[in-house]
Design a protein around this motif. Structure first.
Motif, PDB file in Angstrom:
ATOM      1  N   ARG A  37       0.851  -1.180   0.000  1.00 52.18           N
ATOM      2  CA  ARG A  37       0.000   0.000   0.000  1.00 52.18           C
ATOM      3  C   ARG A  37       0.890   1.234   0.000  1.00 52.18           C
ATOM      4  NH1 ARG A  37      -1.546  -0.496   6.355  1.00 52.18           N
ATOM      5  NH2 ARG A  37      -0.815   1.551   7.052  1.00 52.18           N
ATOM      6  N   VAL A  38       0.306   2.367  -0.335  1.00 49.61           N
ATOM      7  CA  VAL A  38       1.064   3.614  -0.376  1.00 49.61           C
ATOM      8  C   VAL A  38       0.643   4.490   0.797  1.00 49.61           C
ATOM      9  CG1 VAL A  38       1.578   5.700  -1.688  1.00 49.61           C
ATOM     10  CG2 VAL A  38       1.370   3.505  -2.862  1.00 49.61           C
ATOM     11  N   LEU A  39       1.613   4.892   1.579  1.00 48.87           N
ATOM     12  CA  LEU A  39       1.409   5.778   2.718  1.00 48.87           C
ATOM     13  C   LEU A  39       1.713   7.198   2.244  1.00 48.87           C
ATOM     14  CD1 LEU A  39       0.859   5.704   5.824  1.00 48.87           C
ATOM     15  CD2 LEU A  39       3.333   5.571   6.129  1.00 48.87           C
ATOM     16  N   VAL A  40       0.740   8.091   2.347  1.00 46.94           N
ATOM     17  CA  VAL A  40       0.895   9.459   1.859  1.00 46.94           C
ATOM     18  C   VAL A  40       1.560  10.299   2.942  1.00 46.94           C
ATOM     19  CG1 VAL A  40      -0.292  11.484   0.938  1.00 46.94           C
ATOM     20  CG2 VAL A  40      -1.142   9.190   0.404  1.00 46.94           C
ATOM     21  N   LEU A  41       2.827  10.638   2.701  1.00 47.80           N
ATOM     22  CA  LEU A  41       3.613  11.399   3.672  1.00 47.80           C
ATOM     23  C   LEU A  41       4.208  12.636   3.003  1.00 47.80           C
ATOM     24  CD1 LEU A  41       5.644   8.493   5.357  1.00 47.80           C
ATOM     25  CD2 LEU A  41       3.567   9.590   6.227  1.00 47.80           C
ATOM     26  N   ALA A  42       4.598  13.614   3.798  1.00 47.93           N
ATOM     27  CA  ALA A  42       5.314  14.785   3.302  1.00 47.93           C
ATOM     28  C   ALA A  42       6.085  15.400   4.458  1.00 47.93           C
ATOM     29  CB  ALA A  42       4.357  15.802   2.700  1.00 47.93           C
ATOM     30  N   ARG A  43       7.301  15.806   4.179  1.00 49.14           N
ATOM     31  CA  ARG A  43       8.112  16.540   5.165  1.00 49.14           C
ATOM     32  C   ARG A  43       8.176  18.001   4.733  1.00 49.14           C
ATOM     33  NH1 ARG A  43      13.652  17.657   6.627  1.00 49.14           N
ATOM     34  NH2 ARG A  43      14.436  16.911   4.601  1.00 49.14           N
TER      35      ARG A  43
END
Length: 256
Positions: free
Chosen positions: A33-39
């Motif tokens: 699955r794709v985990l939607v992250l952003a720094r």
């Protein structure tokens, strides 16, 4: 809670520049699955996860970093093999070096911080109510593996002050990290082709020489820049097995 996209594992993909792969055969059903992250607004970090469908007990985390112009899905056979062995694998697409953007190699210096952020976000899933990984992550046993610029990124995690839960690292065809080594000792494995024209083996040996931790350097004879990571390459079983054996020895999966 951020939206999670669920996708099927793809085990017959192209690895950039190294030709077609053959389908990997897993003993367990592997979920991806794709985990939607952003720094930050300018640093999106969509992260592909691979893990066994039927989770019992706790599973160590492996953070995988792609090279310049790469994408996590191109390494699906390798990641699925680690998940099949009991690891939870997390592979971010780095914001300025992935295969869907104009690559800026200067951004490699910022990627160790991205990698550390992703590790923290994945570890947090162990305490996220309703997530399938909640209660199943061995958050105190984390390994990092990377290819090419991702190998450099991986080594950059082992800088002064790095977390004690970061137990081992593998640099495949990488260079020395942008900052020096330091922090708790963690075993490192260096794998490099002796005919690599993209990252010459001398650059890998330089990184190896600077590392103060327990370490091993493996020369892949006759190999260029990482084609041995392709399941269609005859060296793939040996080299992928070597990496998995290193992970198993230094970040073992607890069997119930």
């Amino acid at each position: 809670m951020r939206r999670l996209g669920v996708v099927l594992v793809l085990v017959a993909l192209l690895l950039d520049g190294v030709g077609p792969t053959r389908a990997a055969v897993a003993r367990e059903t592997i979920v991806s699955r794709v985990l939607v992250l952003a720094r930050g607004a300018d640093r999106p970090l969509p992260t592909t996860l691979w893990y066994p469908d039927h989770l019992t007990g706790r599973h160590p985390i492996v953070l995988f970093s792609h090279g310049l112009g790469g994408l996590p899905r191109q390494f699906a056979p390798l990641a699925a093999s680690w998940a099949d062995a009991g690891y939870v694998v997390a592979a971010p697409a780095y914001p300025h070096t992935n295969g869907r953007v104009r690559v800026d190699r200067r951004d490699i210096a910022h990627q160790p911080a991205d990698a550390a952020y992703v590790i923290g976000a994945v570890r947090a899933l162990d305490r996220t109510a309703g997530d399938v990984l909640a209660g199943h992550l061995d958050v105190n046993r984390v390994a990092a593996v990377g290819f090419s610029a991702g190998g450099t990124t991986t080594l950059g995690l082992f800088s002064p002050g790095h977390a004690a839960f970061l137990r081992a690292g593998v640099s495949i065809s990488g260079r020395r990290p942008p900052a020096g080594f330091g922090g708790p000792a963690a075993p490192l494995l260096f794998v490099h082709g002796d005919r690599d024209r993209v990252v010459p083996i001398g650059a890998g040996r330089d990184a190896y020489g600077r590392a103060p931790f327990p370490k091993q350097f493996v020369t892949v004879e006759g190999a260029g820049h990482g084609e041995f990571l392709n399941p269609g390459d005859p060296r793939y079983p040996r080299e992928s097995g070597r990496i998995l054996a290193f992970l198993a020895a230094n970040v073992p999966v607890a069997r119930l």
